[in-house]
Enzyme design. Structure first.
Site, PDB file in Angstrom:
ATOM      1  N   GLY A  90       0.865  -1.335   0.067  1.00 13.40           N
ATOM      2  CA  GLY A  90       0.159  -0.045   0.222  1.00 13.40           C
ATOM      3  C   GLY A  90       0.593   1.146   0.107  1.00 13.40           C
ATOM      4  N   GLY A  92       2.590   3.887   1.472  1.00  8.79           N
ATOM      5  CA  GLY A  92       3.074   4.051   2.700  1.00  8.79           C
ATOM      6  C   GLY A  92       3.490   5.486   3.001  1.00  8.79           C
ATOM      7  N   ARG A  93       3.607   6.149   2.068  1.00 10.04           N
ATOM      8  CA  ARG A  93       4.138   7.840   2.039  1.00 10.04           C
ATOM      9  C   ARG A  93       3.421   8.376   0.800  1.00 10.04           C
ATOM     10  NH1 ARG A  93      10.257   8.119   0.171  1.00 10.04           N
ATOM     11  NH2 ARG A  93      10.299   6.183  -1.198  1.00 10.04           N
ATOM     12  N   LYS A 112       3.583  12.976  -2.611  1.00 10.59           N
ATOM     13  CA  LYS A 112       4.541  11.808  -1.881  1.00 10.59           C
ATOM     14  C   LYS A 112       5.085  12.477  -0.945  1.00 10.59           C
ATOM     15  CE  LYS A 112       8.034   8.355  -3.839  1.00 10.59           C
ATOM     16  NZ  LYS A 112       8.201   8.025  -4.969  1.00 10.59           N
ATOM     17  N   ARG A 175       2.787  14.219  -8.101  1.00  7.72           N
ATOM     18  CA  ARG A 175       3.212  13.703  -9.436  1.00  7.72           C
ATOM     19  C   ARG A 175       1.597  13.337 -10.096  1.00  7.72           C
ATOM     20  NH1 ARG A 175       5.449   7.862  -7.843  1.00  7.72           N
ATOM     21  NH2 ARG A 175       3.435   7.069  -7.251  1.00  7.72           N
ATOM     22  N   ASP A 251       4.361  -4.239  -7.449  1.00 20.79           N
ATOM     23  CA  ASP A 251       3.732  -3.112  -6.836  1.00 20.79           C
ATOM     24  C   ASP A 251       4.047  -1.899  -7.217  1.00 20.79           C
ATOM     25  OD1 ASP A 251       6.312  -3.991  -5.257  1.00 20.79           O
ATOM     26  OD2 ASP A 251       5.808  -2.341  -4.290  1.00 20.79           O
ATOM     27  N   ASN A 252       5.346  -1.924  -8.229  1.00 20.04           N
ATOM     28  CA  ASN A 252       5.755  -0.738  -9.136  1.00 20.04           C
ATOM     29  C   ASN A 252       5.438  -0.788 -10.547  1.00 20.04           C
ATOM     30  OD1 ASN A 252       6.818   0.222  -6.708  1.00 20.04           O
ATOM     31  ND2 ASN A 252       8.824  -0.536  -6.836  1.00 20.04           N
ATOM     32  N   ASP A 261       7.018   4.853 -10.054  1.00 19.61           N
ATOM     33  CA  ASP A 261       7.844   4.913  -8.686  1.00 19.61           C
ATOM     34  C   ASP A 261       9.290   4.938  -9.249  1.00 19.61           C
ATOM     35  OD1 ASP A 261       5.472   5.030  -7.462  1.00 19.61           O
ATOM     36  OD2 ASP A 261       5.815   2.723  -6.442  1.00 19.61           O
TER      37      ASP A 261
HETATM   38  P1  AMP Z   1       9.119   1.276  -3.096  1.00 25.14           P
HETATM   39  O1  AMP Z   1       9.559   0.109  -3.572  1.00 25.14           O
HETATM   40  O2  AMP Z   1       9.847   2.521  -2.933  1.00 25.14           O
HETATM   41  O3  AMP Z   1       7.939   1.795  -4.145  1.00 25.14           O
HETATM   42  O4  AMP Z   1       8.315   0.851  -1.967  1.00 25.14           O
HETATM   43  C1  AMP Z   1       7.726  -0.385  -1.421  1.00 25.14           C
HETATM   44  C2  AMP Z   1       6.840  -0.010  -0.301  1.00 25.14           C
HETATM   45  O5  AMP Z   1       7.397   0.540   0.855  1.00 25.14           O
HETATM   46  C3  AMP Z   1       5.607   0.819  -0.705  1.00 25.14           C
HETATM   47  O6  AMP Z   1       4.311   0.216  -0.023  1.00 25.14           O
HETATM   48  C4  AMP Z   1       6.002   2.380  -0.162  1.00 25.14           C
HETATM   49  O7  AMP Z   1       4.659   2.919   0.085  1.00 25.14           O
HETATM   50  C5  AMP Z   1       6.747   1.598   1.229  1.00 25.14           C
HETATM   51  N1  AMP Z   1       7.576   2.780   1.493  1.00 25.14           N
HETATM   52  C6  AMP Z   1       8.696   3.328   1.151  1.00 25.14           C
HETATM   53  N2  AMP Z   1       9.550   4.121   1.713  1.00 25.14           N
HETATM   54  C7  AMP Z   1       8.513   4.336   2.942  1.00 25.14           C
HETATM   55  C8  AMP Z   1       8.476   5.519   3.848  1.00 25.14           C
HETATM   56  N3  AMP Z   1       9.612   6.154   3.881  1.00 25.14           N
HETATM   57  N4  AMP Z   1       7.573   5.305   4.705  1.00 25.14           N
HETATM   58  C9  AMP Z   1       6.563   4.745   4.699  1.00 25.14           C
HETATM   59  N5  AMP Z   1       6.524   3.521   3.538  1.00 25.14           N
HETATM   60  C10 AMP Z   1       7.392   3.613   2.814  1.00 25.14           C
HETATM   61 MG    MG Z   2       6.454   1.520  -4.905  1.00 21.19          MG
END
Ligand code: AMP
Ligand code: MG
Length: 476
Positions: A90, A92-93, A112, A175, A251-252, A261
């Site tokens: 989901g 997360g940020r 973001k 974005r 997820d990306n 992403d």
């Molecule tokens: P990403 O591979 O960067 O797209 O992130 C994978 C997962 O980790 C996604 O669910 C993001 O929302 C979560 N995520 C990455 N960085 C953070 C952060 N600093 N705080 C909270 N969730 C994060």
């Molecule tokens: Mg991601």
């Protein structure tokens, strides 16, 4: 007098059931925010320039009181990360803010770095200035290269300290995307055995991205066909311009065929299929040359989610067509980038010749288009390029090139590279409050990639060391 705001707003994602697909979130504000840049040309085209010039806009863009048009939510999705089922992930940020429409041109807005959400797990919900600049310029560079991508609308920095390897400045990025739907959205409901929600999601995805299929009785097969094709086209574009995504987890991976992403992404230096940019990717799963194969693997995860609707043999056969679709799109994009017709029998010879010419360390593949198209190119590859090979490749190419295809090809041939050392320079200036690099490069990209950039020439002129050997961490 202020111009009338003409974009219309809607919140379609909230039509899906809340507990399964999303959670409403109150953003958390950054301390002492200030704009780094607003992408005015994009804002104009989306008809939101007035909106962003208001006093409340900076507050809203930095995680303060949302604009009245927005209804911030975090989306729930799951995914496979590095080939393993990772379960629920989901936003997360990130926050989905709603959709703006202007003359039939609809964009989802995403903020973001505006703090924690119910999906943050152990994360802090923040994004640092360094990685936000990388996404801001990376996505605009890809757009200028003619590659489908999310777009960067605005970037804010702040005095909020954010801990990564060191303490960095917290930032937010707005974005835009056609859609933020990911393969992980389908996996989220499929793997939790929510059949009726999966049906709802399919209907929603059709409305958002493939509305022509709304009245079809069994649209899932055609839908999968479209996802296959858009993804094959996207990865063909990546391979054509030497882009390495770095974290091609499901997820990306967007269902819209947009690059989504931007984390530890980059461009190959010399053409090296084994190039791995993400230093946590010890196995080289997401190496440059692996990307078509990985995209097919990701689509296999999507196919599994559709097994209640489409026969397994049909899905298998469709999936098996991916390499052929990839080759088709690769030929198409290379043909238009080289001003040659797609059915030219020597197209593969020229394409392979270009990759081979720029496979030598010390050359830079992205410069290759101008080396072929222009009589007097300049660039960093000069010392390492094999002159004899270049002369014979240009001879073949000039026999095949089509004069009427040249303007488009010239427009897409980059006159400068978004290299890691250029980005590092921009970031180190921004870290001490000088945002002129971000603004200059974004303005240059607004004018097209074939136009020279004085800033890039000044700060990107000399690489610290030759070749591609550069790695990035996932930390952002
Ligand atoms: P990403 O591979 O960067 O797209 O992130 C994978 C997962 O980790 C996604 O669910 C993001 O929302 C979560 N995520 C990455 N960085 C953070 C952060 N600093 N705080 C909270 N969730 C994060
Ligand atoms: Mg991601």
């Amino acid at each position: 007098m202020q111009r009338k705001q003409i974009a219309e707003w809607s919140q379609p994602f909230q039509s899906l059931p809340e507990s399964v697909f999303w959670s409403r979130v109150k953003p958390s504000p950054l301390v002492s925010p200030c704009w780094v840049d607003i992408n005015h040309l994009l804002a104009e085209s989306v008809a939101v320039s007035t909106l962003l010039s208001s006093d409340q806009a900076l507050i809203a863009a930095s995680g303060g009181e949302p604009l009245p048009e927005w209804d911030p939510i975090a989306q729930a999705y799951s995914g496979h990360q590095f080939g393993q089922w990772a379960g629920a992930l989901g936003d997360g940020r990130g926050l989905y803010l709603g959709v703006s429409s202007n003359k039939g041109n609809a964009y989802e807005w995403h903020l973001k770095g505006a703090g924690k959400t119910p999906y943050s797990r152990s994360g802090d919900g923040r994004a640092v200035l360094r990685s936000s600049i990388r996404e801001y310029l990376g996505s605009e560079y890809m757009n200028a290269l003619g590659v489908p991508t999310t777009r960067a609308l605005a970037l804010v920095t702040s005095q909020t300290p954010v801990l990564r390897e060191t303490v960095e400045q917290g930032a937010t990025l707005i974005r835009l995307a056609r859609s933020h739907l990911r393969i992980g959205h389908f996996e989220h409901v499929y793997h939790s055995r929510r059949e009726s929600e999966l049906r709802e999601l399919i209907q929603f995805a059709i409305q958002q991205l493939d509305p022509e299929l709304i009245d079809q009785t069994n649209p899932e097969e055609v839908l999968f066909d479209r996802y296959l094709d858009r993804s094959a086209r996207l990865v063909a574009e990546w391979m054509a311009v030497g882009f390495v995504h770095g974290v091609m987890n499901t997820d990306n991976t967007a269902l819209s065929g947009e690059t989504l992403d931007y984390g530890p992404y980059g461009f190959v230096g010399h053409f090296d299929p084994g190039y791995v940019i993400n230093h946590t990717d010890a196995q080289g799963r997401y190496a440059f040359g692996q990307q078509p194969h990985v995209m097919q693997w990701n689509l296999g995860c999507l196919a599994e989610c559709l097994t209640s609707f489409v026969g397994v043999d049909t899905l298998r056969a469709m999936l098996a067509s991916f390499p052929e679709r990839f080759r088709h799109h690769y030929r198409q994009t290379m043909a238009s980038r080289l001003a040659v017709t797609t059915d030219n029998p020597r197209l593969d010879l020229i394409t392979d010749g270009l990759a081979s010419l720029f496979s030598v360390p010390g050359t830079f593949y992205l410069e290759g288009f101008q080396w072929l198209l222009l009589d007097e190119p300049h660039g960093l590859s000069k010392r390492a390029i094999d002159q004899n090979k270049l002369i014979s490749l240009r001879k073949i190419w000039s026999e095949e090139k089509e004069v009427d295809l040249m303007p488009k090809a010239l427009n897409l041939a980059p006159s400068w590279m978004l290299s890691h050392w250029l980005l590092e320079e921009v970031i180190s200036q921004a870290n001490v409050g000088d945002y002129s690099g971000v603004v200059s490069l974004r303005e240059d990209l607004n004018c097209g990639i074939s136009m020279p950039s004085l800033y890039a020439e000044r700060f990107g002129g000399s690489p610290p060391s030759a070749g591609s050997g550069y790695h990035l961490s996932c930390s952002s």
